[in-house]
Design a protein around this motif. Structure first.
Motif, short mmCIF file in Angstrom:
data_model
loop_
_atom_site.label_atom_id
_atom_site.label_comp_id
_atom_site.label_asym_id
_atom_site.label_seq_id
_atom_site.Cartn_x
_atom_site.Cartn_y
_atom_site.Cartn_z
N ARG A 90 -6.88 -16.85 -16.86
CA ARG A 90 -7.13 -18.08 -15.95
C ARG A 90 -7.86 -17.63 -14.69
NH1 ARG A 90 -4.65 -22.84 -14.21
NH2 ARG A 90 -3.92 -22.92 -12.00
N HIS A 91 -7.35 -16.61 -14.13
CA HIS A 91 -7.91 -15.91 -12.70
C HIS A 91 -8.97 -14.89 -13.20
CE1 HIS A 91 -5.15 -18.03 -10.30
NE2 HIS A 91 -4.20 -17.92 -11.09
N GLU A 92 -10.48 -15.17 -13.32
CA GLU A 92 -11.24 -14.44 -13.69
C GLU A 92 -11.60 -12.90 -13.10
OE1 GLU A 92 -14.94 -16.37 -14.22
OE2 GLU A 92 -14.25 -17.57 -15.97
N SER A 180 -1.66 -13.24 -3.05
CA SER A 180 -2.01 -13.42 -4.47
C SER A 180 -0.44 -13.23 -5.32
CB SER A 180 -2.86 -12.47 -5.17
OG SER A 180 -4.22 -12.68 -4.54
N LEU A 206 -8.20 -24.94 -11.99
CA LEU A 206 -8.91 -24.28 -11.01
C LEU A 206 -10.19 -24.67 -10.78
CD1 LEU A 206 -7.91 -20.36 -11.31
CD2 LEU A 206 -6.65 -22.23 -9.82
N GLN A 209 -13.67 -20.03 -8.98
CA GLN A 209 -13.14 -18.65 -9.42
C GLN A 209 -13.58 -17.73 -8.01
OE1 GLN A 209 -11.19 -17.70 -11.78
NE2 GLN A 209 -11.25 -19.47 -13.01
N TYR A 210 -13.02 -16.63 -8.26
CA TYR A 210 -13.43 -15.68 -7.22
C TYR A 210 -15.15 -15.45 -7.01
CZ TYR A 210 -12.61 -11.62 -3.91
OH TYR A 210 -12.85 -11.06 -2.92
N LEU A 320 -5.91 -19.19 -5.53
CA LEU A 320 -6.50 -18.23 -6.39
C LEU A 320 -5.98 -16.95 -6.17
CD1 LEU A 320 -10.56 -18.96 -6.19
CD2 LEU A 320 -9.00 -19.26 -7.92
N VAL A 321 -5.86 -16.04 -7.26
CA VAL A 321 -5.79 -14.73 -7.16
C VAL A 321 -6.83 -14.00 -6.66
CG1 VAL A 321 -5.19 -12.49 -8.61
CG2 VAL A 321 -3.83 -14.75 -8.71
#
Length: 473
Positions: A90-92, A180, A206, A209-210, A320-321
């Motif tokens: 989920r958190h790329e 995070s 989401l 993404q980052y 977001l992480v």
């Protein structure tokens, strides 16, 4: 802009035109999905700094973060394993490794099918087994990541007995920060309970993404807003503040030690009430006390203290992480004879202005202000940090399972307070990191013992305590 639209805007009142300009500006500042998701994107400014630290010393674990949780109850191991994989997917950013191309550092998103979670079972033995487990956890925490090959979230699940496990999570700071942790554990709780009950997890999608944030940051650094923020810092941090707190003829290697800070419940409550009465944050009060203590001990009237900020400057990145933490630099100016109230008033003004310009990355600021600072053993601009940890800790809820922190042998007491233990970073002479636990303000005064000995650190600690007593009396 076409002529018809220009005419329509021209018919708006001045107030309406200003509102439209504000809305358009806010819209342009939104973080959206980057144009091409098929190309590699540059690392963010903070990731580049951590990459350089890695390249300087690839065998160091100083940028590892970690947490170890004891889980008592009937754990569905497969559900927990799949829940962790779900969040990595989920958190790329949790699938990112890095590679260097020329002078560019790029993020590479790895294939989730290669992600592994270690599952260990210990023989049923009493005291020795517990010692062996703690030794294993310590080794895991101190094992460095290979930023070019590894997944940067490394989980281990240790089965102690049928209804007792330990979950160890080690993460690299380039993909994870304190905030995070709250995001990760809130979502892990939901996903684990959902998978254990054979239902789909209920998490909102989401929007970005980052890597979208990294792309946005790169655009920001070439913008008018970025230039204005840099000019603010350049003007605010005049050369007269670039003072070493501690003068030394030779550069000293970094070796950390610490003094425990513990402000009892009654005094902590008085500090909070006093802050409310003065209409300032607890951070401002404690920062003022720390800066005054340093000024009194080192005999300096002008210097700079760094302080971390969450960096969650946009709604899009709140859940977001990733590594978003930035550091802002606060100039301290204390005249001989200044009262604590006068110092607090100066702090209030300094912090308020600094927070209005917190977007500019500290890495880029230091590079512009002091181009060779990256090679120095000590930062020529600031050598001390003050932090009050207040990031959301997250709700660890695995249903009927009792969750508690594992007390690690070598981790300082702050680990028990903040859950995620990450040692003080290099190039700082002294730092004060505080947080709240059970109504008390507690933390660590961390220092480079090659510059400051234990007796000196204890003197600074006692001055800090004395300033507190004088303020709340």
């Amino acid at each position: 802009m076409n002529e018809q639209l220009t005419q329509r805007i021209g018919k708006l009142s001045k107030q309406q035109q200003e509102l439209l300009a504000l809305l358009l500006n806010n819209q342009s500042n939104e973080i959206t999905e980057r144009p091409s998701k098929n190309t590699l994107i540059s690392a963010s400014s903070s990731q580049k700094r951590l990459w350089r630290m890695y390249k300087d010393n690839p065998n160091s674990a100083i940028t590892n973060m970690s947490v170890a949780l004891r889980l008592k109850g009937v754990l569905q191991v497969n559900a927990l394993v799949e829940a962790i994989k779900y969040l990595v997917n989920r958190h790329e950013v949790l699938k990112v490794s890095f590679k260097e191309e020329g002078e560019e550092v790029l993020q590479v998103i790895k294939d989730i099918t290669h992600y592994k979670i270690s599952i260990l079972e210990q023989a049923d033995n009493a005291f020795e087994r517990e010692e062996q487990i703690l030794d294993y956890i310590e080794r895991e925490i101190k094992t460095p990541f290979n930023l070019e090959k590894d997944f940067l979230l490394r989980p281990s699940l240790i089965k102690l007995r049928e209804n007792e496990h330990i979950l160890v999570l080690v993460m690299h700071h380039s993909v994870f920060d304190g905030w995070s942790g709250g995001v990760f554990f809130n979502e892990l709780s939901e996903v684990y309970k959902s998978l254990a009950a054979n239902r789909e997890p209920k998490l909102p999608p989401l929007a970005i993404q980052y890597d979208d944030y990294s792309y946005w940051e790169r655009q920001y650094l070439t913008s008018k807003e970025s230039n204005e923020e840099y000019n603010f810092w350049k003007e605010t941090l005049g050369n007269e503040y670039f003072n070493y707190l501690l003068e030394t003829e030779t550069e000293k290697e970094f070796s950390v030690d610490f003094e425990v800070i513990n402000i009892n419940n009654a005094d902590s409550l008085k500090l909070k009430k006093l802050s409310n009465q003065k209409q300032i944050s607890l951070f401002m009060t404690l920062f003022s006390l720390y800066s005054l203590s340093l000024s009194k001990y080192f005999g300096k009237d002008k210097f700079i203290i760094g302080t971390p900020v969450a960096g969650r400057i946009k709604d899009e990145i709140e859940n977001l992480v990733g590594m978003f933490v930035n550091t802002i630099l606060l100039n301290v100016s204390i005249n001989n004879g200044d009262s604590i109230d006068e110092v607090i008033e100066k702090t209030k003004n300094t912090v308020s202005k600094a927070l209005d310009h917190q977007t500019f990355p500290i890495e880029d600021l230091l590079e512009k202000l002091s181009p060779n600072s990256g090679q120095a053993k000590r930062s020529p601009i600031f050598q001390t940090v003050f932090a009050l940890q207040n990031a959301p800790s997250g709700n660890i809820d695995f249903g009927d399972i009792e969750v508690s922190l594992v007390k690690l042998k070598d981790a300082p007491p702050l680990h028990q307070l903040l859950e995620f233990y990450s040692p003080v970073k290099k190039k700082l002479d002294i730092s004060l990191v505080l947080g709240e636990k059970n109504g008390e303000i507690v933390g660590l005064l961390e220092y480079n013992k090659n510059l400051i000995d234990q007796n000196e650190a204890q003197q600074i600690k006692q001055i800090f305590y004395k300033q507190i007593k004088e303020l709340i009396k």
